[in-house]
Design a protein around this motif. Structure first.
Motif, short mmCIF file in Angstrom:
data_model
loop_
_atom_site.label_atom_id
_atom_site.label_comp_id
_atom_site.label_asym_id
_atom_site.label_seq_id
_atom_site.Cartn_x
_atom_site.Cartn_y
_atom_site.Cartn_z
N UNK A 24 0.82 -1.22 0.00
CA UNK A 24 0.00 0.00 0.00
C UNK A 24 0.85 1.26 0.00
N UNK A 25 0.53 2.18 -0.91
CA UNK A 25 1.24 3.44 -0.98
C UNK A 25 2.61 3.39 -1.62
N UNK A 26 3.05 2.20 -2.03
CA UNK A 26 4.41 2.06 -2.53
C UNK A 26 4.59 2.62 -3.93
N UNK A 27 3.66 2.33 -4.84
CA UNK A 27 3.91 2.68 -6.23
C UNK A 27 2.62 3.06 -6.96
N UNK A 28 2.79 3.95 -7.92
CA UNK A 28 1.73 4.26 -8.89
C UNK A 28 2.36 4.19 -10.26
N UNK A 29 1.53 4.01 -11.27
CA UNK A 29 2.02 3.91 -12.64
C UNK A 29 1.22 4.82 -13.54
N UNK A 30 1.91 5.48 -14.46
CA UNK A 30 1.24 6.43 -15.35
C UNK A 30 1.54 6.07 -16.80
N UNK A 31 0.61 6.45 -17.67
CA UNK A 31 0.81 6.21 -19.10
C UNK A 31 -0.14 7.10 -19.90
N UNK A 32 0.15 7.21 -21.19
CA UNK A 32 -0.69 7.95 -22.12
C UNK A 32 -1.17 7.02 -23.21
N UNK A 33 -2.38 7.25 -23.67
CA UNK A 33 -2.91 6.52 -24.82
C UNK A 33 -3.52 7.49 -25.80
N UNK A 34 -3.24 7.31 -27.08
CA UNK A 34 -3.79 8.18 -28.12
C UNK A 34 -5.18 7.68 -28.52
N UNK A 35 -6.15 8.59 -28.56
CA UNK A 35 -7.53 8.26 -28.89
C UNK A 35 -7.98 9.11 -30.08
N UNK A 36 -7.96 8.55 -31.29
CA UNK A 36 -8.39 9.32 -32.47
C UNK A 36 -9.91 9.44 -32.54
N UNK A 37 -10.36 10.54 -33.13
CA UNK A 37 -11.79 10.76 -33.32
C UNK A 37 -11.98 11.73 -34.49
N UNK A 38 -13.21 11.92 -34.92
CA UNK A 38 -13.52 12.87 -35.98
C UNK A 38 -14.33 14.02 -35.39
N UNK A 39 -13.90 15.24 -35.71
CA UNK A 39 -14.60 16.40 -35.17
C UNK A 39 -15.87 16.69 -35.98
N UNK A 40 -16.56 17.78 -35.65
CA UNK A 40 -17.84 18.10 -36.28
C UNK A 40 -17.70 18.41 -37.76
N UNK A 41 -16.47 18.69 -38.22
CA UNK A 41 -16.21 18.97 -39.63
C UNK A 41 -15.70 17.75 -40.39
N UNK A 42 -15.67 16.60 -39.70
CA UNK A 42 -15.20 15.38 -40.34
C UNK A 42 -13.69 15.24 -40.38
N UNK A 43 -12.97 16.11 -39.65
CA UNK A 43 -11.52 16.04 -39.62
C UNK A 43 -11.06 15.07 -38.53
N UNK A 44 -10.07 14.25 -38.89
CA UNK A 44 -9.53 13.29 -37.91
C UNK A 44 -8.65 14.03 -36.91
N UNK A 45 -8.94 13.85 -35.64
CA UNK A 45 -8.18 14.48 -34.56
C UNK A 45 -7.71 13.40 -33.58
N UNK A 46 -6.83 13.81 -32.69
CA UNK A 46 -6.36 12.91 -31.64
C UNK A 46 -6.40 13.62 -30.30
N UNK A 47 -6.94 12.96 -29.31
CA UNK A 47 -6.88 13.44 -27.94
C UNK A 47 -6.21 12.34 -27.12
N UNK A 48 -5.58 12.72 -26.02
CA UNK A 48 -4.75 11.78 -25.26
C UNK A 48 -5.39 11.49 -23.91
N UNK A 49 -5.41 10.22 -23.54
CA UNK A 49 -5.88 9.84 -22.21
C UNK A 49 -4.67 9.65 -21.30
N UNK A 50 -4.62 10.42 -20.24
CA UNK A 50 -3.62 10.23 -19.19
C UNK A 50 -4.24 9.32 -18.13
N UNK A 51 -3.58 8.22 -17.83
CA UNK A 51 -4.09 7.29 -16.82
C UNK A 51 -3.06 7.11 -15.72
N UNK A 52 -3.53 7.11 -14.49
CA UNK A 52 -2.67 6.82 -13.34
C UNK A 52 -3.38 5.81 -12.47
#
Length: 389
Positions: free
Chosen positions: A125-153
């Motif tokens: 307990x309390x010893x360690x945490x782990x973090x990472x990023x994941x890329x999440x692509x999506x299409x905006x309201x104009x049909x353009x492909x975008x990427x937003x990132x999920x930060x997870x801990x």
């Protein structure tokens, strides 16, 4: 399943819990059998049920799912492959059947997924945490492909999860999300394990020596944790967080959202009402319950104030490039190397010799130009030509 088949409908109880969404691992824990035995009981129960239906001339199994099959197919085409999540969604629409029928329908529609076994490292307990990023692509309201990132801990002991979507995977946004995560948990683990992203790590020789980004080291010192990086090309040593990134993809994403704030409101609700209250497949406890035993270090009295800095050379048109945008400086600094400092408030300063020579607001988007009025003054006659020479 040996004697269990004659213990007052034990198989029926297992099948009913399984159809309600309880995993095979959790069923094995509850009933005291291994997973193979549970699978055998489920298979025999299905065979008996099919035989009974065939003898009575009933309609084929799955009729309750029929009105929802198109919806299930649409969700799977969008990348939602988690049967428990889809079950929850179609039950909100009126589906009254079980999860077994749904899983059998989804099985031939799933892409082939291969998975490698990952060695697990359990923590105190309390010893360690782990973090990472994941890329999440999506299409905006104009049909353009975008990427937003999920930060997870993830807190390694309790599996308590924090997740936040950020618009860029740069140092400033990562450290903002990490600061938010520590405040969400209400304390600081002794060690934080990350991958080798350039925003945090300059170099990692794989033999235990890591050259950290100075800003991240300063952040770690302020909060009192030891930064640790996984070995290059060995991200599986960070498995506790690699799996939640996949869990986020399967159980939350994709969703419709208006903007980043709307998306984070949705993922915060999902985090608190789904992710952290489920029975975890490894610990067999709810993360929110196990979290009570975590022993985190206290937070500092005040939060860390963030800024991101880097050196840039002033180009002949009196501009410096910063995160794909251009910012002007006075003509006299053409050819010199200056320090660019971006503050989390959205202010950007350009310094030379310890003095601020230009100030701007950070530009949204890419390939834009911001002009400081001081840079509009014309240089003395012939200066640009001599500078270019």
């Amino acid at each position: 399943m040996g004697g269990a088949r004659h213990e007052g409908g034990r198989e029926d109880g297992i099948r009913q819990l399984y159809e309600a969404g309880v995993s095979i691992s959790e069923l094995a824990r509850r009933f005291g059998y291994d997973r193979k035995t549970i699978r055998s009981a489920l298979n025999s129960s299905v065979e008996e049920k099919q035989g009974e239906r065939a003898s009575r001339g009933e309609r084929k199994k799955g009729s309750k799912l029929e009105p929802y099959k198109d919806y299930v197919k649409q969700r799977m085409q969008l990348g939602v492959l988690n049967a428990v999540r889809i079950l929850r969604e179609i039950r909100e629409q009126g589906y009254t059947g079980g999860i077994t029928v749904l899983r059998e329908f989804m099985k031939p529609l799933r892409p082939v997924v291969s998975a490698k076994a990952t060695e697990r490292y359990e923590s105190d307990p309390g010893e360690q945490a782990q973090i990472d990023l994941g890329a999440f692509p999506y299409y905006d309201s104009h049909g353009q492909r975008r990427t937003i990132w999920a930060f997870a801990m993830v807190l390694a002991y309790s599996r308590m999860l924090y997740v936040e979507f950020i618009k860029a995977a740069d140092q400033l946004h990562i450290l903002q999300a990490l600061r938010n995560a520590l405040e969400f948990f209400g304390g600081v683990p002794r060690v934080i394990l990350s991958d080798n992203c350039s925003s945090l790590v300059v170099a990692n020789d794989g033999q235990g020596h890591v050259d950290w980004q100075p800003a991240y080291l300063d952040f770690a010192k302020f909060y009192g944790f030891v930064p640790k990086a996984c070995r290059p090309r060995r991200s599986q040593t960070k498995g506790k967080v690699e799996r939640p990134i996949r869990y986020i993809r399967d159980n939350f994403w994709p969703v419709a959202f208006v903007d980043e704030a709307d998306l984070n409101r949705q993922v915060a609700w999902w985090r608190d009402h789904v992710a952290n209250v489920r029975i975890h497949g490894t610990t067999h406890e709810q993360p929110i319950v196990r979290f009570q035993a975590e022993k985190l270090q206290p937070l500092p009295a005040t939060p860390y104030m963030l800024a991101c800095a880097g050196l840039r050379k002033v180009m002949s048109d009196c501009r410096v490039s910063w995160n794909t945008n251009l910012y002007t400086v006075p003509w006299s600094y053409v050819g010199h190397t200056v320090l660019v400092r971006e503050f989390e408030s959205g202010r950007l300063q350009i310094e030379y010799g310890g003095q601020v020579i230009a100030e701007h607001r950070v530009l949204p988007g890419k390939h834009q130009i911001s002009t400081d009025p001081r840079a509009l003054q014309e240089p003395p006659s012939g200066h640009r030509e001599s500078s270019a020479g």
